[in-house]
Design an enzyme around this catalytic site. Sequence first.
Site, PDB file in Angstrom:
ATOM      1  N   LYS A  53       0.844  -1.202   0.000  1.00  0.00           N
ATOM      2  CA  LYS A  53       0.000   0.000   0.000  1.00  0.00           C
ATOM      3  C   LYS A  53       0.881   1.255   0.000  1.00  0.00           C
ATOM      4  O   LYS A  53       0.610   2.215  -0.719  1.00  0.00           O
ATOM      5  CB  LYS A  53      -0.930  -0.015   1.217  1.00  0.00           C
ATOM      6  CG  LYS A  53      -2.042  -1.042   1.063  1.00  0.00           C
ATOM      7  CD  LYS A  53      -2.844  -1.270   2.318  1.00  0.00           C
ATOM      8  CE  LYS A  53      -3.803  -2.446   2.098  1.00  0.00           C
ATOM      9  NZ  LYS A  53      -4.587  -2.822   3.250  1.00  0.00           N
ATOM     10  N   GLN A  97      -4.803  -1.722   9.338  1.00  0.00           N
ATOM     11  CA  GLN A  97      -4.604  -3.000   8.662  1.00  0.00           C
ATOM     12  C   GLN A  97      -5.251  -4.127   9.473  1.00  0.00           C
ATOM     13  O   GLN A  97      -4.938  -4.315  10.646  1.00  0.00           O
ATOM     14  CB  GLN A  97      -3.094  -3.265   8.471  1.00  0.00           C
ATOM     15  CG  GLN A  97      -2.780  -4.531   7.724  1.00  0.00           C
ATOM     16  CD  GLN A  97      -3.346  -4.547   6.297  1.00  0.00           C
ATOM     17  OE1 GLN A  97      -3.244  -3.562   5.561  1.00  0.00           O
ATOM     18  NE2 GLN A  97      -3.963  -5.656   5.897  1.00  0.00           N
ATOM     19  N   ASP A 120     -11.093   2.653   3.546  1.00  0.00           N
ATOM     20  CA  ASP A 120     -11.393   1.225   3.350  1.00  0.00           C
ATOM     21  C   ASP A 120     -12.888   1.004   3.151  1.00  0.00           C
ATOM     22  O   ASP A 120     -13.310  -0.062   2.705  1.00  0.00           O
ATOM     23  CB  ASP A 120     -10.935   0.417   4.578  1.00  0.00           C
ATOM     24  CG  ASP A 120      -9.614  -0.307   4.329  1.00  0.00           C
ATOM     25  OD1 ASP A 120      -9.274  -0.526   3.150  1.00  0.00           O
ATOM     26  OD2 ASP A 120      -8.945  -0.640   5.324  1.00  0.00           O
TER      27      ASP A 120
END
Length: 282
Positions: A53, A97, A120
């Site tokens: 990422k 994460q 997200d």
Amino acid sequence: MEPFIIDGKKISQDIKDELKVKVADYKSKGIEITLAVIQIGDDIASTIYVRNKKRACEYIGINSRSYELPKDTSEEELIELIEKLNEDDSVNGILVQLPVPDYIDPMRVTSAISRKKDVDGFCPYNAGALSLNVDGFVSCTPAGILELLKRSNIEIDGQNCVIVGRSNIVGKPMGSLMLNNNATVTLTHSHTKNLKEVCKTADILIVGIGISEFITSEYVKEGAVVIDVGINRDENNKLTGDVLYEDVAPHCSAITPVPGGVGPMTIAMLMNNCVKSVEIQK
Ligand code: NDP
């Protein structure tokens, strides 16, 4: 029949290159985009995802800020950090994460992220926005699948779409997205009766269950489009999907391979959400 192989590597690269131009344009107007990435502990898979990422951010011109927290970080400490980043005007996107350690409630964590920074798309507001078909951040893997279909000129409107798996990050948001794009959607799961027959009604079959090569040609209608979300590793550490590719591919009009199908799209769509955050925060 030779199926059309949907090239997620190429499509994700195209998206990243388009975003790079947009980010440069923002920069020329004095607008910088910053993503805060929080990782708890040092799980190897998570470290690799976080590294990928950050690399994508670098490629596109987005700043990334890393918060590597020790394994014993408490839920309170984590939420305190998220709240600090929510208030920080120089941060556009916040990502925790997953998975987080067992003693931390992932729902509490994702709910703590400001809906305007939830790149997200996991927080209840954004999940609800997708379900109501109003603007918000869309969960990256389903958003990536929609892009794969659209950029491969696959008709969605009016098509029968069967989704196998109903998780909050893949199946459910995928169902809403396909419905919002006028497909007729069937969401299936481990309690579904006659799964093979249900899958055989699909013009578009999307599979995200986490069971290696579960879907064989017996589940697939002749000429269907098959999207394999699965990422599994076999005993030799080789990547496998949830679809038995060699068996299914000859019966499809189009199919995604594993690797090189859905996988690369998730990060590209995360980058897309980071760029979109500038608009959402206006
Ligand atoms: P979850 O474990 O959260 O959900 C799995 C879903 O599959 C559940 O809804 C479960 O049903 C359903 N399921 C399990 N067994 C069966 C069965 N025999 N028949 C029908 N349905 C079944 O997984 P995720 O959604 O997180 O991930 C799914 C897969 O996608 C994994 O391989 C994962 O690695 C991959 N993935 C890939 C991503 C990418 O970037 N390409 C991103 C995210 C995930 P029930 O609800 O009834 O238990």
